[in-house]
Design a protein around this motif. Structure first.
Motif, PDB file in Angstrom:
ATOM      1  N   MET A 218     -44.640  21.640  47.845  1.00 31.94           N
ATOM      2  CA  MET A 218     -43.445  22.049  48.666  1.00 31.94           C
ATOM      3  C   MET A 218     -42.602  20.977  49.043  1.00 31.94           C
ATOM      4  O   MET A 218     -41.278  21.269  49.149  1.00 31.94           O
ATOM      5  CB  MET A 218     -43.958  22.516  50.100  1.00 31.94           C
ATOM      6  N   MET A 219     -43.132  19.677  49.053  1.00 35.33           N
ATOM      7  CA  MET A 219     -42.189  18.614  49.147  1.00 35.33           C
ATOM      8  C   MET A 219     -41.123  18.508  48.100  1.00 35.33           C
ATOM      9  O   MET A 219     -40.089  18.115  48.269  1.00 35.33           O
ATOM     10  CB  MET A 219     -42.903  17.247  49.558  1.00 35.33           C
ATOM     11  N   ALA A 220     -41.845  18.486  46.902  1.00 35.02           N
ATOM     12  CA  ALA A 220     -40.939  18.318  45.701  1.00 35.02           C
ATOM     13  C   ALA A 220     -39.891  19.393  45.676  1.00 35.02           C
ATOM     14  O   ALA A 220     -38.799  19.187  45.108  1.00 35.02           O
ATOM     15  CB  ALA A 220     -41.970  18.434  44.462  1.00 35.02           C
ATOM     16  N   ALA A 221     -40.424  20.745  46.033  1.00 38.35           N
ATOM     17  CA  ALA A 221     -39.434  21.655  46.149  1.00 38.35           C
ATOM     18  C   ALA A 221     -38.248  21.481  46.855  1.00 38.35           C
ATOM     19  O   ALA A 221     -37.075  21.939  46.386  1.00 38.35           O
ATOM     20  CB  ALA A 221     -40.043  23.130  46.226  1.00 38.35           C
ATOM     21  N   MET A 222     -38.304  21.059  48.045  1.00 38.33           N
ATOM     22  CA  MET A 222     -37.249  20.695  48.681  1.00 38.33           C
ATOM     23  C   MET A 222     -36.539  19.315  48.649  1.00 38.33           C
ATOM     24  O   MET A 222     -35.364  19.357  48.962  1.00 38.33           O
ATOM     25  CB  MET A 222     -37.755  20.918  50.362  1.00 38.33           C
TER      26      MET A 222
END
Length: 239
Positions: free
Chosen positions: A162-166
């Motif tokens: 999720m952090m990588a996606a954002m």
């Protein structure tokens, strides 16, 4: 006479204490000035003279955390190499030195911290969350190779993917997906990794998420079809 000797001894002890205090104060100032300048040689010299590498600055920040925050990578390397340094120290945000090094993509420091038994799977926000946020694939690879939990959940259930996606790079997102990160997980707010990518307005990451979900759906469909086919061709049970 006795009182004079006693007074003289007290004066000598006070003088020694004052000299020690002034000497420590000078070393203290020199130590933190050297960190800000990334002066590894001066820090090494002070440590060899017995200066405590775990000393905190006037704001209460431990030396290693400060070196990683400045950043002062040469000094951080010296501090990590000192056996007396506490590598599992935390700052007020519960961040560890390994997390800060991972966020900056400092693979050499990450490697040395893990060799010093830094906690790869710290509870709450973990080093892998920070590496993913920074989009640092080599650090992500290293942490996964050293048993980092790929779907580690923060206190609100947010995963590294999720952090990588954002915030991270498409390369980081792709690597986490290929390494087996779960695209279906939702955090405490009910958001998936795809939702994170969309909120961050990251077109490349959105595309990677959608492609990953499409492939998962196709795999699930093939498995169901195979299971159904096996059930149809299985011999009837003997009566």
């Amino acid at each position: 006479m006795w009182n004079f000797k006693k007074a003289k001894k007290s004066i000598v002890l006070i003088g020694l204490f004052l000299n020690f205090s002034l000497s420590f104060a000078g070393a203290y100032d020199d130590f933190f000035r050297a960190i800000v300048r990334d002066d590894a040689r001066s820090v090494q010299a002070l440590l060899q003279r017995g200066f405590d590498p775990n000393t905190v600055n006037p704001e209460g920040v431990p030396a290693l955390m400060l070196a990683l925050r400045v950043p002062a990578p040469k000094v951080a390397d010296v501090l990590i190499g000192s056996p007396q340094t506490h590598v599992e120290v935390r700052n007020t945000q519960d961040e560890s030195p390994l997390m800060l090094a991972a966020l900056r993509g400092q693979l050499d420091l990450v490697t040395k911290l893990v060799a010093r038994d830094a906690d790869v799977n710290k509870t709450g926000w973990a080093p892998l969350h920070y590496a993913a946020t920074g989009g640092h694939v080599p650090v992500i690879e290293f942490l996964l190779e050293h048993s980092a939990y790929i779907d580690a959940e923060s206190p609100n259930g947010t995963t590294p993917l999720m952090m990588a996606a954002m915030y991270g790079s498409p390369e980081a997102v792709k690597h986490l997906i290929q390494a087996g990160a779960d695209l279906q997980i939702k955090n405490g707010a009910g958001l998936s990794a795809l939702d994170f990518a969309q909120r961050g307005n990251r077109p490349n990451n959105i595309e990677l998420m959608q492609e990953g979900l499409r492939r998962e759906s196709e795999r699930d469909a093939r498995k169901k079809a195979a299971a159904a086919s096996s059930a149809q061709t299985a011999p009837a049970p003997a009566r």
